[in-house]
Structures are given as C-alpha cells and as structure tokens.
Design a protein around this motif. Structure first.
Motif, mmCIF file in Angstrom:
data_model
loop_
_atom_site.group_PDB
_atom_site.id
_atom_site.type_symbol
_atom_site.label_atom_id
_atom_site.label_comp_id
_atom_site.label_asym_id
_atom_site.label_seq_id
_atom_site.Cartn_x
_atom_site.Cartn_y
_atom_site.Cartn_z
ATOM 1 N N VAL A 18 11.013 -21.783 20.429
ATOM 2 C CA VAL A 18 10.587 -22.779 21.427
ATOM 3 C C VAL A 18 9.283 -23.436 21.002
ATOM 4 O O VAL A 18 9.139 -24.673 21.081
ATOM 5 C CB VAL A 18 10.464 -22.121 22.819
ATOM 6 C CG1 VAL A 18 9.749 -23.027 23.805
ATOM 7 C CG2 VAL A 18 11.831 -21.745 23.348
ATOM 8 N N PHE A 19 8.324 -22.653 20.536
ATOM 9 C CA PHE A 19 7.064 -23.246 20.082
ATOM 10 C C PHE A 19 7.268 -24.137 18.865
ATOM 11 O O PHE A 19 6.630 -25.187 18.748
ATOM 12 C CB PHE A 19 6.030 -22.157 19.787
ATOM 13 C CG PHE A 19 5.257 -21.725 20.995
ATOM 14 C CD1 PHE A 19 4.274 -22.522 21.540
ATOM 15 C CD2 PHE A 19 5.530 -20.514 21.603
ATOM 16 C CE1 PHE A 19 3.565 -22.132 22.659
ATOM 17 C CE2 PHE A 19 4.831 -20.109 22.724
ATOM 18 C CZ PHE A 19 3.847 -20.920 23.259
ATOM 19 N N ILE A 25 8.560 -31.716 18.114
ATOM 20 C CA ILE A 25 8.681 -32.886 18.990
ATOM 21 C C ILE A 25 7.326 -33.569 19.133
ATOM 22 O O ILE A 25 7.228 -34.800 19.102
ATOM 23 C CB ILE A 25 9.263 -32.480 20.355
ATOM 24 C CG1 ILE A 25 10.722 -32.074 20.196
ATOM 25 C CG2 ILE A 25 9.133 -33.612 21.377
ATOM 26 C CD1 ILE A 25 11.336 -31.457 21.432
ATOM 27 N N GLY A 26 6.269 -32.785 19.282
ATOM 28 C CA GLY A 26 4.923 -33.361 19.366
ATOM 29 C C GLY A 26 4.542 -34.117 18.110
ATOM 30 O O GLY A 26 3.919 -35.176 18.180
ATOM 31 N N LEU A 27 4.908 -33.597 16.969
ATOM 32 C CA LEU A 27 4.616 -34.272 15.710
ATOM 33 C C LEU A 27 5.338 -35.611 15.625
ATOM 34 O O LEU A 27 4.794 -36.592 15.131
ATOM 35 C CB LEU A 27 5.017 -33.381 14.533
ATOM 36 C CG LEU A 27 4.762 -33.931 13.138
ATOM 37 C CD1 LEU A 27 3.274 -34.129 12.910
ATOM 38 C CD2 LEU A 27 5.330 -32.990 12.101
ATOM 39 N N GLY A 39 0.421 -30.752 17.120
ATOM 40 C CA GLY A 39 1.751 -30.169 16.987
ATOM 41 C C GLY A 39 1.853 -29.136 15.883
ATOM 42 O O GLY A 39 2.168 -27.971 16.131
ATOM 43 N N PRO A 40 1.571 -29.522 14.649
ATOM 44 C CA PRO A 40 1.720 -28.529 13.581
ATOM 45 C C PRO A 40 0.633 -27.462 13.544
ATOM 46 O O PRO A 40 0.865 -26.374 13.046
ATOM 47 C CB PRO A 40 1.694 -29.355 12.302
ATOM 48 C CG PRO A 40 1.142 -30.657 12.660
ATOM 49 C CD PRO A 40 1.350 -30.857 14.120
#
Length: 124
Positions: A18-19, A25-27, A39-40
């Motif tokens: 999940v993380f 997705i954030g990236l 994100g990363p």
C-alpha cells in the motif's frame, strides 16, 4: 510456520504494498519536483522497508538462521533515500525549477539560489 508468523508476514507485505502504491501515485500525480520528492523518499521507502522486513522474517524462519542481507538492504535504503532526495532538491533549486505558486517560502528559494543566509535582511 505458525499462523501468527504468516499473519505478520502478510500484514507487512500488504502495508508495504500500500505504501509503495501511494508513493508511486504521488510521484506521478504531484505537480512539481519539490512535492514529487515526498513520494519516493517517504512513502516508497517505508513500503520497501515493510516488504524487506517480511522477507527477513520469512528467510530467518525457513533457513533457521538470521538473514543479514535483507537487514543490510533496508539499512542502506533508509540511509541513502534522504541523502538522494536532498541532492535532487538542491539540483532543482540551482537549475531554477519553478515551484507551484501556493508553495510557502518562495523568498527562501531565491535566497538559497544566491547563497544568502535565510535570516538575511532584505535590501531595498
């Protein structure tokens, strides 16, 4: 292997997955380089740590000895991810990559580019 060990490994794998998904997705979705770094460096590092810890538990139990390689990989990632993010952010600052307008501290970015201290007085 006991039920509780399998449950712990499964929970760590799911949480790590999940993380990793949220970090990916954030990236892809965040608007500029400065927000994309989160994100990363945060979510994805925590996700891969969960997966490596589940691998460490599984390998330790199946081989009947402590698995050092997963622990070393986890420590290496936890040490190098913040350093890499710092270097990417510094490079983006010096290449004058723009931040989104609602980013706070825009004046600090110009001071950093000209290598002024953050508390330097504005010259009018």
């Amino acid at each position: 292997m006991s039920f509780y060990t399998e449950l712990l490994i499964t929970v760590l794998l799911v949480i790590g997955g999940v993380f990793l998904l949220v970090g990916s997705i954030g990236l892809a979705r965040l608007p500029d380089i400065f927000t994309r770094l989160h994100g990363p460096t945060k979510a994805t590092t925590l996700g891969i740590t969960g997966i490596l810890l589940s691998s460490l538990i599984y390998q330790t139990i199946t081989q009947s000895r402590f698995s050092v390689s997963e622990l070393l990989i986890t420590l290496f990632l936890l040490i190098t991810a913040p350093v890499a993010a710092n270097m990417i952010a510094k490079t983006a600052l010096h290449r004058d990559n723009p931040a989104i307008p609602r980013t706070t501290g825009q004046s600090l970015m110009s001071k950093i580019r000209t290598r002024q201290p953050a508390d330097a007085q504005e010259e009018d």
